[in-house]
Design a protein around this motif. Sequence first.
Motif, PDB file in Angstrom:
ATOM      1  N   GLY A  76       0.838  -1.184   0.000  1.00 12.07           N
ATOM      2  CA  GLY A  76       0.000   0.000   0.000  1.00 12.07           C
ATOM      3  C   GLY A  76       0.878   1.240   0.000  1.00 12.07           C
ATOM      4  N   GLN A  77       0.332   2.330   0.491  1.00  9.31           N
ATOM      5  CA  GLN A  77       1.061   3.591   0.507  1.00  9.31           C
ATOM      6  C   GLN A  77       1.333   4.004   1.939  1.00  9.31           C
ATOM      7  N   LYS A  78       2.581   4.140   2.311  1.00  5.43           N
ATOM      8  CA  LYS A  78       2.968   4.550   3.649  1.00  5.43           C
ATOM      9  C   LYS A  78       2.540   5.993   3.896  1.00  5.43           C
ATOM     10  N   GLY A  79       1.974   6.241   5.065  1.00 14.23           N
ATOM     11  CA  GLY A  79       1.581   7.592   5.432  1.00 14.23           C
ATOM     12  C   GLY A  79       0.213   8.010   4.925  1.00 14.23           C
ATOM     13  N   LEU A  80      -0.497   7.089   4.267  1.00 10.96           N
ATOM     14  CA  LEU A  80      -1.799   7.450   3.720  1.00 10.96           C
ATOM     15  C   LEU A  80      -2.874   7.533   4.802  1.00 10.96           C
ATOM     16  N   GLU A  86      -0.262   3.078  18.610  1.00 14.15           N
ATOM     17  CA  GLU A  86       0.579   1.971  18.146  1.00 14.15           C
ATOM     18  C   GLU A  86       1.546   1.557  19.241  1.00 14.15           C
ATOM     19  N   ASP A  87       1.719   0.233  19.401  1.00 18.05           N
ATOM     20  CA  ASP A  87       2.789  -0.305  20.216  1.00 18.05           C
ATOM     21  C   ASP A  87       3.335  -1.540  19.506  1.00 18.05           C
ATOM     22  N   ALA A  88       4.060  -2.384  20.195  1.00 16.86           N
ATOM     23  CA  ALA A  88       4.691  -3.528  19.548  1.00 16.86           C
ATOM     24  C   ALA A  88       3.690  -4.559  19.048  1.00 16.86           C
ATOM     25  N   HIS A  89       2.458  -4.526  19.566  1.00 17.16           N
ATOM     26  CA  HIS A  89       1.500  -5.575  19.260  1.00 17.16           C
ATOM     27  C   HIS A  89       0.233  -5.088  18.562  1.00 17.16           C
ATOM     28  N   LEU A 111      -7.293  -0.888   3.164  1.00 16.78           N
ATOM     29  CA  LEU A 111      -6.702  -0.316   4.370  1.00 16.78           C
ATOM     30  C   LEU A 111      -5.650  -1.239   4.963  1.00 16.78           C
ATOM     31  N   LEU A 112      -5.917  -2.554   4.974  1.00 20.82           N
ATOM     32  CA  LEU A 112      -4.971  -3.522   5.512  1.00 20.82           C
ATOM     33  C   LEU A 112      -3.606  -3.400   4.855  1.00 20.82           C
ATOM     34  N   ASN A 113      -3.577  -3.209   3.549  1.00 21.42           N
ATOM     35  CA  ASN A 113      -2.310  -3.092   2.828  1.00 21.42           C
ATOM     36  C   ASN A 113      -1.551  -1.852   3.240  1.00 21.42           C
ATOM     37  N   HIS A 114      -2.269  -0.728   3.415  1.00 21.97           N
ATOM     38  CA  HIS A 114      -1.615   0.514   3.825  1.00 21.97           C
ATOM     39  C   HIS A 114      -1.054   0.402   5.237  1.00 21.97           C
ATOM     40  N   SER A 116      -0.171  -2.400   6.835  1.00 24.87           N
ATOM     41  CA  SER A 116       0.961  -3.327   6.824  1.00 24.87           C
ATOM     42  C   SER A 116       2.216  -2.659   6.275  1.00 24.87           C
ATOM     43  N   THR A 117       2.056  -1.819   5.259  1.00 27.16           N
ATOM     44  CA  THR A 117       3.194  -1.074   4.712  1.00 27.16           C
ATOM     45  C   THR A 117       3.709  -0.065   5.735  1.00 27.16           C
ATOM     46  N   GLU A 118       2.799   0.554   6.469  1.00 27.66           N
ATOM     47  CA  GLU A 118       3.165   1.553   7.475  1.00 27.66           C
ATOM     48  C   GLU A 118       4.077   0.955   8.548  1.00 27.66           C
ATOM     49  N   VAL A 119       3.759  -0.275   9.007  1.00 32.05           N
ATOM     50  CA  VAL A 119       4.525  -0.881  10.104  1.00 32.05           C
ATOM     51  C   VAL A 119       5.619  -1.817   9.605  1.00 32.05           C
ATOM     52  N   GLY A 120       5.654  -2.067   8.300  1.00 30.07           N
ATOM     53  CA  GLY A 120       6.710  -2.905   7.742  1.00 30.07           C
ATOM     54  C   GLY A 120       6.510  -4.391   7.963  1.00 30.07           C
ATOM     55  N   ALA A 121       5.295  -4.811   8.274  1.00 22.97           N
ATOM     56  CA  ALA A 121       4.996  -6.229   8.480  1.00 22.97           C
ATOM     57  C   ALA A 121       3.506  -6.458   8.261  1.00 22.97           C
TER      58      ALA A 121
END
Length: 293
Positions: A76-80, A86-89, A111-114, A116-121
């Motif tokens: 997805g697009q980071k920052g969208l 947010e925390d580790a979990h 949204l899920l793709n964006h 996942s891209t935001e957190v790198g996982a």
Amino acid sequence: MHYEITIPDQFPQMTVKELLENYLLIPRKIRHFLRTKKHVQVNGDTINWQSPVNPGDLLTLTFDAEDYPEKILPQGQKGLIEVLYEDAHIIIVNKPTGMKTHGNDPTEIALLNHVSTEVGATCYVVHRLDMETSGAVLFAKNPFVLPILNQLLEKRLISRTYLALCQGRIKQDNWTITDKIGRDRHDQRKRLVDNRKGQSAKTHVHLEKAIRKNSLVSCKLETGRTHQIRVHLSHHGHAIVGDPLYSKQTASRLMLHAQKLSFQHPFTLETISVNAESTSFQEVLDNLSQEIS
């Protein structure tokens, strides 16, 4: 993957087996891998399955790729999207209107793709919002916290409050709708009230204020049926303004917004509470108010 959890002071003393099975809700197959591979440590030491864990202890879990195979999602697009917490979990984001929470097609960007891209996982959806609905959405950042959050949702321990602008004047300040909801056999996109064969559903409605001939309400869900707020309000003659399926009163968007989400963090036991704002939702309200004046 390595995950560390400090056992909260409020937790009772228990064995490692009890902690993983009854509190962390790790599936039996994964617990077997953790035990046979000796992938559980307490305060840096590999321990026996029946060893006690105490408040303040540091629990370390190691997962291999075979434990939780990684799902590959289109980027997805980071920052969208706006991150609310947010925390580790866990991560909670503010979904804009017009975006799907989860793509129906493996190649579809949602949204899920964006997130996942935001957190790198790869992240995991705990609950969804309709494409036209905006607001707070909760995701698990790893697969072992997902069943815990799902159980909190199932036990109604995750509080969700929505704002809705609906047609007509609602006369009572507080109103609980308990009509059962089922599928509309004439239109697969829609749901309807079916008190004979439908699923139980409960929505608490509070009148915030009247705006022209409409009512601004806040709604709390006790259940999470598809289109629940939309169906409950429309069935009683108060369809949500701008609803493409249930309302004839048009607007630039569906006037339903998930404003607040709160729950007790399963690992720290602190109360997590977020508020989401929507510029497009507020603009419609402001325009209606200006028309009054």
